[in-house]
Write a protein that holds these residues in place. Structure first.
Motif, PDB file in Angstrom:
ATOM      1  N   ALA A  60      46.655  40.979  34.394  1.00  0.00           N
ATOM      2  CA  ALA A  60      45.778  41.198  35.308  1.00  0.00           C
ATOM      3  C   ALA A  60      44.430  41.661  34.724  1.00  0.00           C
ATOM      4  CB  ALA A  60      45.995  42.262  36.332  1.00  0.00           C
ATOM      5  N   ASN A  80      40.375  42.779  35.590  1.00  0.00           N
ATOM      6  CA  ASN A  80      39.402  43.247  36.763  1.00  0.00           C
ATOM      7  C   ASN A  80      40.127  42.765  37.990  1.00  0.00           C
ATOM      8  OD1 ASN A  80      37.772  43.986  34.624  1.00  0.00           O
ATOM      9  ND2 ASN A  80      36.783  42.104  34.559  1.00  0.00           N
ATOM     10  N   GLY A  81      41.312  42.757  38.162  1.00  0.00           N
ATOM     11  CA  GLY A  81      42.148  42.691  39.446  1.00  0.00           C
ATOM     12  C   GLY A  81      42.277  41.254  39.833  1.00  0.00           C
ATOM     13  N   GLU A  82      41.825  40.394  38.950  1.00  0.00           N
ATOM     14  CA  GLU A  82      42.252  38.932  38.997  1.00  0.00           C
ATOM     15  C   GLU A  82      43.472  38.588  38.231  1.00  0.00           C
ATOM     16  OE1 GLU A  82      40.716  36.894  41.331  1.00  0.00           O
ATOM     17  OE2 GLU A  82      39.677  38.602  41.902  1.00  0.00           O
ATOM     18  N   VAL A  83      44.363  37.529  38.559  1.00  0.00           N
ATOM     19  CA  VAL A  83      45.378  37.172  37.590  1.00  0.00           C
ATOM     20  C   VAL A  83      45.051  36.058  36.663  1.00  0.00           C
ATOM     21  CG1 VAL A  83      47.802  36.187  37.565  1.00  0.00           C
ATOM     22  CG2 VAL A  83      47.178  37.594  39.404  1.00  0.00           C
ATOM     23  N   ASN A 109      41.441  46.610  33.074  1.00  0.00           N
ATOM     24  CA  ASN A 109      40.811  46.795  34.207  1.00  0.00           C
ATOM     25  C   ASN A 109      39.428  47.550  33.886  1.00  0.00           C
ATOM     26  OD1 ASN A 109      42.953  46.085  36.013  1.00  0.00           O
ATOM     27  ND2 ASN A 109      43.965  47.819  34.505  1.00  0.00           N
TER      28      ASN A 109
END
Length: 129
Positions: A61, A63-66, A129
């Motif tokens: 992950a 910044n919240g994206e895969v 993150n």
């Protein structure tokens, strides 16, 4: 008699070596997370995306994206990964004080942070993150 003494001496040496080897392996394992965290700090300080990408376990992950692959992480670029705030936070982490949580080892008290844990028996970054 000489043969018995020789066999006894060799046996003692073998046991001593085995004991040392076991202790060394345990010491390395105990130092594993701190040493891995230092590698992360070095890559972040140098803003070396290739080095950081080599430390990642995919997918991860960001910044919240895969991010599915090393290539996908490289496409994000330095500006996304090496923000001033993230670099400052990672530099300030005391790697000797890291403790494992359910999420893994978290470098940083809040966001931004970098999280790593054991994936298939090997340490790897699982979150940026």
């Amino acid at each position: 008699m000489k043969k018995c003494k020789l066999i006894l001496a060799v046996g003692i040496m073998i046991l001593a070596c085995v004991g040392c080897g076991t202790k060394g392996a345990a010491d390395k394992q105990a130092e594993g997370p701190a040493a891995f965290a230092e590698q992360i700090q070095t890559a972040v300080a140098a803003k070396d995306l290739e080095a950081l990408a080599d430390l990642c376990a995919y997918p991860l992950a960001v910044n919240g994206e895969v991010v599915e692959s090393r290539d996908a992480l490289m496409e994000l670029g330095n500006d996304v990964i090496f923000t001033e705030e993230r670099c400052t936070v990672i530099e300030a982490v005391d790697v000797s004080a890291l403790e494992e949580t359910k999420a893994g080892f978290i470098m940083g008290d809040a966001t931004p942070n970098i999280i790593f844990n054991s994936v298939d028996g090997k340490l790897g970054i699982s979150g940026i993150n």
